[in-house]
Design an enzyme around this catalytic site. Sequence first.
Site, PDB file in Angstrom:
ATOM      1  N   ASN A 176      -6.489  -8.199 -16.782  1.00  0.00           N
ATOM      2  CA  ASN A 176      -5.765  -9.470 -16.917  1.00  0.00           C
ATOM      3  C   ASN A 176      -4.292  -9.210 -16.605  1.00  0.00           C
ATOM      4  OD1 ASN A 176      -4.615 -11.895 -17.667  1.00  0.00           O
ATOM      5  ND2 ASN A 176      -4.895 -11.583 -19.875  1.00  0.00           N
ATOM      6  N   LYS A 184      -1.955 -11.310 -16.298  1.00  0.00           N
ATOM      7  CA  LYS A 184      -1.070 -12.303 -16.936  1.00  0.00           C
ATOM      8  C   LYS A 184      -0.067 -12.845 -15.908  1.00  0.00           C
ATOM      9  CE  LYS A 184      -1.676  -9.742 -21.188  1.00  0.00           C
ATOM     10  NZ  LYS A 184      -1.339  -9.657 -22.572  1.00  0.00           N
ATOM     11  N   HIS A 191      -7.487 -17.414 -24.185  1.00  0.00           N
ATOM     12  CA  HIS A 191      -6.691 -16.213 -24.485  1.00  0.00           C
ATOM     13  C   HIS A 191      -5.696 -16.558 -25.594  1.00  0.00           C
ATOM     14  CE1 HIS A 191      -3.925 -12.878 -24.048  1.00  0.00           C
ATOM     15  NE2 HIS A 191      -4.860 -12.247 -23.375  1.00  0.00           N
ATOM     16  N   GLU A 195      -2.718 -15.881 -25.978  1.00  0.00           N
ATOM     17  CA  GLU A 195      -1.394 -16.319 -25.495  1.00  0.00           C
ATOM     18  C   GLU A 195      -1.426 -17.799 -25.129  1.00  0.00           C
ATOM     19  OE1 GLU A 195      -0.878 -13.222 -22.590  1.00  0.00           O
ATOM     20  OE2 GLU A 195      -0.602 -11.769 -24.203  1.00  0.00           O
ATOM     21  N   GLU A 236     -10.328  -9.988 -29.261  1.00  0.00           N
ATOM     22  CA  GLU A 236      -8.960  -9.519 -29.071  1.00  0.00           C
ATOM     23  C   GLU A 236      -8.141  -9.835 -30.322  1.00  0.00           C
ATOM     24  OE1 GLU A 236      -7.918  -9.110 -24.690  1.00  0.00           O
ATOM     25  OE2 GLU A 236      -7.454 -11.158 -25.218  1.00  0.00           O
ATOM     26  N   GLY A 251      -0.805  -6.311 -26.410  1.00  0.00           N
ATOM     27  CA  GLY A 251       0.519  -6.075 -25.838  1.00  0.00           C
ATOM     28  C   GLY A 251       1.501  -5.458 -26.822  1.00  0.00           C
ATOM     29  N   SER A 294      -4.408  -3.507 -26.291  1.00  0.00           N
ATOM     30  CA  SER A 294      -3.775  -2.205 -26.053  1.00  0.00           C
ATOM     31  C   SER A 294      -4.778  -1.106 -25.712  1.00  0.00           C
ATOM     32  CB  SER A 294      -2.924  -1.805 -27.267  1.00  0.00           C
ATOM     33  OG  SER A 294      -1.899  -2.760 -27.481  1.00  0.00           O
ATOM     34  N   GLY A 354      -4.955  -5.676 -20.470  1.00  0.00           N
ATOM     35  CA  GLY A 354      -3.726  -6.338 -20.042  1.00  0.00           C
ATOM     36  C   GLY A 354      -2.785  -5.350 -19.375  1.00  0.00           C
TER      37      GLY A 354
HETATM   38  C1  PEP Z   1      -4.910  -9.041 -22.886  1.00  0.00           C
HETATM   39  O1  PEP Z   1      -4.052  -9.529 -22.194  1.00  0.00           O
HETATM   40  O2  PEP Z   1      -5.969  -9.646 -23.042  1.00  0.00           O
HETATM   41  C2  PEP Z   1      -4.673  -7.729 -23.484  1.00  0.00           C
HETATM   42  C3  PEP Z   1      -5.625  -7.177 -24.183  1.00  0.00           C
HETATM   43  O3  PEP Z   1      -3.441  -7.148 -23.258  1.00  0.00           O
HETATM   44  P1  PEP Z   1      -3.032  -5.623 -23.597  1.00  0.00           P
HETATM   45  O4  PEP Z   1      -4.110  -4.742 -23.035  1.00  0.00           O
HETATM   46  O5  PEP Z   1      -1.720  -5.430 -22.930  1.00  0.00           O
HETATM   47  O6  PEP Z   1      -2.950  -5.506 -25.079  1.00  0.00           O
END
Ligand code: PEP
Length: 253
Positions: A10, A12, A97, A99, A167, A173, A212, A233
């Site tokens: 992803n 973003k 998501h 976000e 998640e 992030g 992460s 991400g």
């Molecule tokens: C995400 O954007 O779904 C995500 C898991 O981001 P990250 O891996 O940066 O935590």
Amino acid sequence: MARRMLIVGNWKMNGLLETARELADGIVAGVSARAVGCEVVLAPPATALHLLQQRLGGSAVKLAGQDLSEHECGAHTGEIGGIMLRNVGCWYVIVGHSERRADCGEDNDRVARKMAAAFRDGLQPIVCVGETLEERDQGRALEVVGAQLAVLYPRLPKRPSLVVAYEPVWAIGTGRNASPEQIQEVHGFIRQDLCARLGEDGRKIRIVYGGSVKPGNAQAIFALEDVDGGLIGGASLKSADFLAIIDAVPEKF
Ligand code: PEP
């Protein structure tokens, strides 16, 4: 039950056309050079979808949208419909998501409507669920995830080709990791819930983890019983890291 492992990058709101091209080419070259057993999907920003359709063409890497409108088409300025995503080569779309839940006020009902729109428009939705840190600290993680799943069931088609992404919001992030025990507890709960509601079909639905995931922790996470892959991400923005995460996927079948 054999479920093919799934790794989704992803991106973003990252990637102008030049960097998107370089990143996509690096990932395609790496995937093509490996005997990759898992399914690999990239979700670039909408402005790079058409470019990636061209760069991924003929490779094993598939394309996803990061979001879709619940509407089919028409007077919805700024929105992108599922049919449009299909038109630029998407197989999947990320829905709900955290976000978008936080930035755009998408609540559980809206997420369920978007999931239904994805099925209607011929896309496989990757529906994100997960608790905030406050909810986890209150001991409500499973309750919150259960409520996020509950609204989906009435809108699921028969034998849904759904992907659920767990998640935890506090691990996205942030560099903060959920422990393998925390991840397996929630994934096990989601699997039980899916099976209780959908019977055998619930066993076929993939549950991927996001939060992460990095080359250094991917192997331990992917080895967990109810983890069928990852939503990645930050680490999907460097081809070497993303490919190292793909290398950490075990053969589970
Ligand atoms: C995400 O954007 O779904 C995500 C898991 O981001 P990250 O891996 O940066 O935590």
